[in-house]
Design an enzyme around this catalytic site. Sequence first.
Site, mmCIF file in Angstrom:
data_model
loop_
_atom_site.group_PDB
_atom_site.id
_atom_site.type_symbol
_atom_site.label_atom_id
_atom_site.label_comp_id
_atom_site.label_asym_id
_atom_site.label_seq_id
_atom_site.Cartn_x
_atom_site.Cartn_y
_atom_site.Cartn_z
ATOM 1 N N CYS A 96 0.844 -1.195 0.000
ATOM 2 C CA CYS A 96 0.000 0.000 0.000
ATOM 3 C C CYS A 96 0.878 1.244 0.000
ATOM 4 O O CYS A 96 1.973 1.251 0.569
ATOM 5 C CB CYS A 96 -0.888 -0.028 1.243
ATOM 6 S SG CYS A 96 -1.783 1.504 1.579
ATOM 7 N N ASP A 128 -8.921 -4.504 -16.738
ATOM 8 C CA ASP A 128 -8.549 -5.883 -16.421
ATOM 9 C C ASP A 128 -9.738 -6.748 -16.036
ATOM 10 O O ASP A 128 -9.672 -7.978 -16.127
ATOM 11 C CB ASP A 128 -7.529 -5.904 -15.273
ATOM 12 C CG ASP A 128 -6.267 -5.135 -15.606
ATOM 13 O OD1 ASP A 128 -5.903 -5.104 -16.795
ATOM 14 O OD2 ASP A 128 -5.652 -4.578 -14.685
ATOM 15 N N ASP A 174 -3.317 13.888 -7.311
ATOM 16 C CA ASP A 174 -3.442 14.053 -5.859
ATOM 17 C C ASP A 174 -2.093 14.222 -5.161
ATOM 18 O O ASP A 174 -2.015 14.082 -3.952
ATOM 19 C CB ASP A 174 -4.198 12.866 -5.252
ATOM 20 C CG ASP A 174 -3.441 11.549 -5.395
ATOM 21 O OD1 ASP A 174 -2.339 11.546 -5.989
ATOM 22 O OD2 ASP A 174 -3.945 10.519 -4.917
ATOM 23 N N LEU A 184 4.098 0.142 -5.459
ATOM 24 C CA LEU A 184 2.955 0.804 -4.836
ATOM 25 C C LEU A 184 1.682 0.405 -5.587
ATOM 26 O O LEU A 184 1.554 0.673 -6.772
ATOM 27 C CB LEU A 184 3.180 2.316 -4.882
ATOM 28 C CG LEU A 184 2.332 3.253 -4.049
ATOM 29 C CD1 LEU A 184 3.028 4.608 -3.971
ATOM 30 C CD2 LEU A 184 0.948 3.435 -4.637
ATOM 31 N N GLY A 196 -10.478 13.502 1.394
ATOM 32 C CA GLY A 196 -10.701 12.639 2.537
ATOM 33 C C GLY A 196 -11.584 11.446 2.212
ATOM 34 O O GLY A 196 -12.673 11.594 1.677
ATOM 35 N N GLU A 223 -7.537 -0.755 1.568
ATOM 36 C CA GLU A 223 -7.593 0.695 1.346
ATOM 37 C C GLU A 223 -8.814 1.322 2.006
ATOM 38 O O GLU A 223 -8.743 2.434 2.547
ATOM 39 C CB GLU A 223 -7.581 1.007 -0.150
ATOM 40 C CG GLU A 223 -6.322 0.569 -0.879
ATOM 41 C CD GLU A 223 -5.050 1.113 -0.254
ATOM 42 O OE1 GLU A 223 -5.082 2.219 0.318
ATOM 43 O OE2 GLU A 223 -4.021 0.422 -0.320
ATOM 44 N N HIS A 232 -1.770 1.679 9.341
ATOM 45 C CA HIS A 232 -1.201 0.366 9.084
ATOM 46 C C HIS A 232 -0.956 -0.352 10.408
ATOM 47 O O HIS A 232 -0.681 0.270 11.427
ATOM 48 C CB HIS A 232 0.112 0.477 8.322
ATOM 49 C CG HIS A 232 -0.083 0.677 6.851
ATOM 50 N ND1 HIS A 232 0.802 1.351 6.063
ATOM 51 C CD2 HIS A 232 -1.087 0.278 6.013
ATOM 52 C CE1 HIS A 232 0.368 1.365 4.813
ATOM 53 N NE2 HIS A 232 -0.786 0.726 4.761
ATOM 54 N N ASP A 335 0.131 -29.309 7.969
ATOM 55 C CA ASP A 335 0.134 -30.348 9.000
ATOM 56 C C ASP A 335 1.539 -30.756 9.423
ATOM 57 O O ASP A 335 1.776 -31.078 10.586
ATOM 58 C CB ASP A 335 -0.590 -31.605 8.497
ATOM 59 C CG ASP A 335 -2.052 -31.370 8.198
ATOM 60 O OD1 ASP A 335 -2.672 -30.545 8.894
ATOM 61 O OD2 ASP A 335 -2.583 -32.009 7.265
#
Length: 471
Positions: A96, A128, A174, A184, A196, A223, A232, A335
């Site tokens: 992230c 995708d 941004d 990333l 926000g 996210e 995190h 196992d």
Amino acid sequence: MQPGVLAACLLLSWTHCWSLPLLNSNEDDDLSEEDFQFAESYLRSYYHPLNPAGILKKNAAGSMVDRLREMQSFFGLEVTGKLDDNTLAIMKQPRCGVPDVGEYNVFPRTLKWSQTNLTYRIVNYTPDLTHSEVEKAFKKAFKVWSDVTPLNFTRIHNGTADIMISFGTKEHGDFYPFDGPSGLLAHAFPPGPNYGGDAHFDDDETWTSSSKGYNLFLVAAHEFGHSLGLDHSKDPGALMFPIYTYTGKSHFMLPDDDVQGIQSLYGPGDEDPNPKHPKTPDKCDPSLSLDAITSLRGETMIFKDRFFWRLHPQQVDAELFLTKSFWPELPNRIDAAYEHPARDLIFIFRGKKFWAPNGYDILEGYPQKLSELGFPREVKKISAAVHFEDTGKTLFFSGNQVWSYDDTNHTMDQDYPRLIEEEFPGIGGKVDAVYEKNGYIYFFNGPIQFEYSIWSKRIVRVMPTNSLLWC
């Protein structure tokens, strides 16, 4: 502007302030100049020191070494302040884009939404997946959080939502540019106006609904945790752990660490459909039991639930990892396991199947069935296994019986199986995990381990299971 966004902008504005190498390495690690540049860029991005006003503390080399120490501590690595292979390997894993420190915890107030009814809007789509697959992934990701809180999420198709979701590449408006494939994967902003709550996904990644590429549901659920105000987590089993790991096709259950975090902000919901959330094991739990143990190229791998501890011979502190972070193809839980050093392989068992990893790679042709080793149909699982390099024999434990396998002839030895209690008196009728070292066999049964001498054929010591992890 939201204070978190201001801090993010200030953080990014200093990204290229240093150009001199500010880190040292361990002498044994062969690291290139590019490795150092990558590491310094990583630390500037995710461990950039900010004071409460959001201003960079320029302390050059000392600050960078401090950031490296903080990063090593965050990921449970040996804290040396020097760049090494293990630290660099963590840095190079997909993750992230939200910093691990600084952005969420530099403000005295808690960042959360004041209302429980939130809206989201999908601004655009990745090529995708189909539109339906994208919408399903996001809806499922929001449900992860609404299941354990009073929060409700409603999708809108026009206007400005609380959480605006978009796909973009590189610089996408941004001040947090993406970096191309891998690295990333996505980022999100904490609750508040303007940016926000918004979540952005790197469209240079390959987004999927499976284990291939990057699973959109898993990344989105992470996210959206940020969109709701979560930092995190240092817990490698948590959804909010910054590194991406595909956790399997089975029903996703939000780990307990994440539940505690989100409920500290919003409280519990009316009815939790999954009341038992998976917890990360505590190595010093006095009742600790183990699933499997094996050596691997000089290290010891100790498996418990979805995890394993990686114990280096020169270190006291064991590093904890999700099993799937090393071997995505393996089941979440195993196992039994053992190493075959002459073949540079480990063999890992779950149910009636077994796998053969060579390092990170699993050999082609696996998994295979237990019957390939000569086990009869009634043997449903192996509970423990240990290989003896000097004799070429491997002992397999199943139920209250032990089997001996001849690796030279690829057959089970005659006169087996035998009862565990008769073959190794005093260790009990079952074995959870086992390994051999320096002429001793270590049997684990619940919270107890038995040190058994191969020469004298008797138990010489009884210890707590967690003493293996220096507890």
